[in-house]
Design an enzyme around this catalytic site. Structure first.
Site, PDB file in Angstrom:
ATOM      1  N   HIS A  35       8.423   3.547   8.964  1.00 50.65           N
ATOM      2  CA  HIS A  35       8.124   2.726  10.145  1.00 50.65           C
ATOM      3  C   HIS A  35       6.828   3.238  10.778  1.00 50.65           C
ATOM      4  CE1 HIS A  35       8.854   0.089  13.497  1.00 50.65           C
ATOM      5  NE2 HIS A  35       8.503   1.087  14.285  1.00 50.65           N
ATOM      6  N   GLU A  83      -3.528   5.330   6.788  1.00 49.76           N
ATOM      7  CA  GLU A  83      -4.334   6.318   6.051  1.00 49.76           C
ATOM      8  C   GLU A  83      -3.945   7.753   6.400  1.00 49.76           C
ATOM      9  OE1 GLU A  83      -8.396   3.617   5.591  1.00 49.76           O
ATOM     10  OE2 GLU A  83      -8.336   5.213   7.099  1.00 49.76           O
ATOM     11  N   ASP A  98      15.837   0.671  12.286  1.00 50.67           N
ATOM     12  CA  ASP A  98      15.048   1.870  12.611  1.00 50.67           C
ATOM     13  C   ASP A  98      15.883   2.941  13.313  1.00 50.67           C
ATOM     14  OD1 ASP A  98      12.716   0.676  11.524  1.00 50.67           O
ATOM     15  OD2 ASP A  98      12.315  -0.335  13.413  1.00 50.67           O
ATOM     16  N   ASN A 105      13.353   4.488   4.849  1.00 47.09           N
ATOM     17  CA  ASN A 105      12.433   3.451   5.331  1.00 47.09           C
ATOM     18  C   ASN A 105      11.242   4.121   5.989  1.00 47.09           C
ATOM     19  OD1 ASN A 105      11.594   0.735   6.097  1.00 47.09           O
ATOM     20  ND2 ASN A 105      12.191   1.280   8.188  1.00 47.09           N
ATOM     21  N   LEU A 159      19.119  -5.176   6.048  1.00 46.62           N
ATOM     22  CA  LEU A 159      20.303  -4.901   5.238  1.00 46.62           C
ATOM     23  C   LEU A 159      21.498  -4.674   6.162  1.00 46.62           C
ATOM     24  CD1 LEU A 159      18.505  -2.494   2.759  1.00 46.62           C
ATOM     25  CD2 LEU A 159      19.272  -4.828   2.259  1.00 46.62           C
ATOM     26  N   THR A 209       0.834  -1.214   0.000  1.00 54.00           N
ATOM     27  CA  THR A 209       0.000   0.000   0.000  1.00 54.00           C
ATOM     28  C   THR A 209       0.866   1.262   0.000  1.00 54.00           C
ATOM     29  OG1 THR A 209      -0.241   0.061   2.419  1.00 54.00           O
ATOM     30  CG2 THR A 209      -1.918  -1.153   1.184  1.00 54.00           C
ATOM     31  N   ASN A 210       2.035   1.188   0.608  1.00 55.87           N
ATOM     32  CA  ASN A 210       2.939   2.355   0.550  1.00 55.87           C
ATOM     33  C   ASN A 210       3.524   2.527  -0.843  1.00 55.87           C
ATOM     34  OD1 ASN A 210       3.356   3.806   3.265  1.00 55.87           O
ATOM     35  ND2 ASN A 210       3.257   1.638   3.814  1.00 55.87           N
ATOM     36  N   MET A 212      11.083  -6.773   4.120  1.00 62.24           N
ATOM     37  CA  MET A 212      11.249  -7.539   5.364  1.00 62.24           C
ATOM     38  C   MET A 212      12.659  -8.074   5.600  1.00 62.24           C
ATOM     39  SD  MET A 212       8.474  -7.282   6.976  1.00 62.24           S
ATOM     40  CE  MET A 212       8.616  -8.552   8.220  1.00 62.24           C
TER      41      MET A 212
END
Ligand code: GRF
Length: 201
Positions: free
Chosen positions: A110, A178, A151, A108, A94, A14-15, A91
């Site tokens: 999050h 959303e 992260d 990224n 790296l 969806t992103n 998923m």
């Protein structure tokens, strides 16, 4: 020249869809040149195909080792002349060996306000379960640069979202997507592409 973007996915995408939809409006300094999936069954691949974007599959388990996986990824990035890498639900972790080759060029998304509910093991619904368990009243999403710490890279943008009474992990995940993720990721990607474009002028 527009920055050439690779979007790395593993799931629903969806992103990725938000980035596709933003092309030509929010996203003008970059274009999605390839979608790379770590999973051959990811629905994200169908989204890319519907938008006529080239797709590639690089599966860690087929490569045998982290080194071989990252070498395969580098080869695909090189073949598509990629400037910017966007991890959108990708998923596979790296390594430092990979991330230090692309400083300031890997983003990224999050689904929490980092430094809350992030790092190893915080993915998917687990992030929202942890937020509800803690009882926070506000959560959100963060776009950050990627380094070797999960992260842990520099924050580019954040957007807050209210937690509402009666929320389930699923309802909270949907609201965060959303109200934050799908808005924030195209904006942050544009900001990074525009800055890199300036550098190359
Ligand atoms: C999103 O919640 C994103 O923040 C996280 O993984 C999820 C991917 O969802 N990194 P989708 O594949 O973009 O629908």
């Amino acid at each position: 020249m527009k920055m050439r973007i690779a979007v790395l996915v593993s799931g629903g995408g969806t992103n990725l869809q938000a980035l596709i939809d933003a092309q030509g409006s929010t996203l003008t300094s970059g274009e999605i040149a390839v979608v790379i999936s770590g999973n051959p069954n990811a629905y994200a691949l169908q989204r890319a195909q519907s938008a006529h974007i080239p797709t590639e599959i690089v599966e860690k388990k087929r490569c045998g080792s982290q080194e071989a996986f990252e070498a395969a990824l580098e080869a695909v990035l090189c073949r598509h002349k990629i400037d910017v890498i966007v991890l959108a639900g990708f998923m596979t972790i790296l390594s430092k060996n990979f991330t230090e080759k692309h400083p300031g060029r890997i983003l990224n998304i999050h689904p929490s306000l980092i430094p809350s509910f992030c790092g190893e093991g915080f993915y998917g619904l687990r992030v929202h379960e942890a937020a509800l368990r803690y009882g926070v009243k506000v959560t959100g999403a963060t776009v950050h640069f990627v380094n070797e710490v999960p992260d842990g890279g520099q924050i580019i943008a954040q957007k807050a979202v209210d937690v509402l009474p009666g929320d389930t992990p699923e309802s909270l995940q949907k609201r965060v997507m959303e109200q934050a993720e799908w808005i924030l990721l195209p904006r942050a990607t544009e900001a990074v592409c525009a800055a890199l474009q300036e550098e190359t002028l």
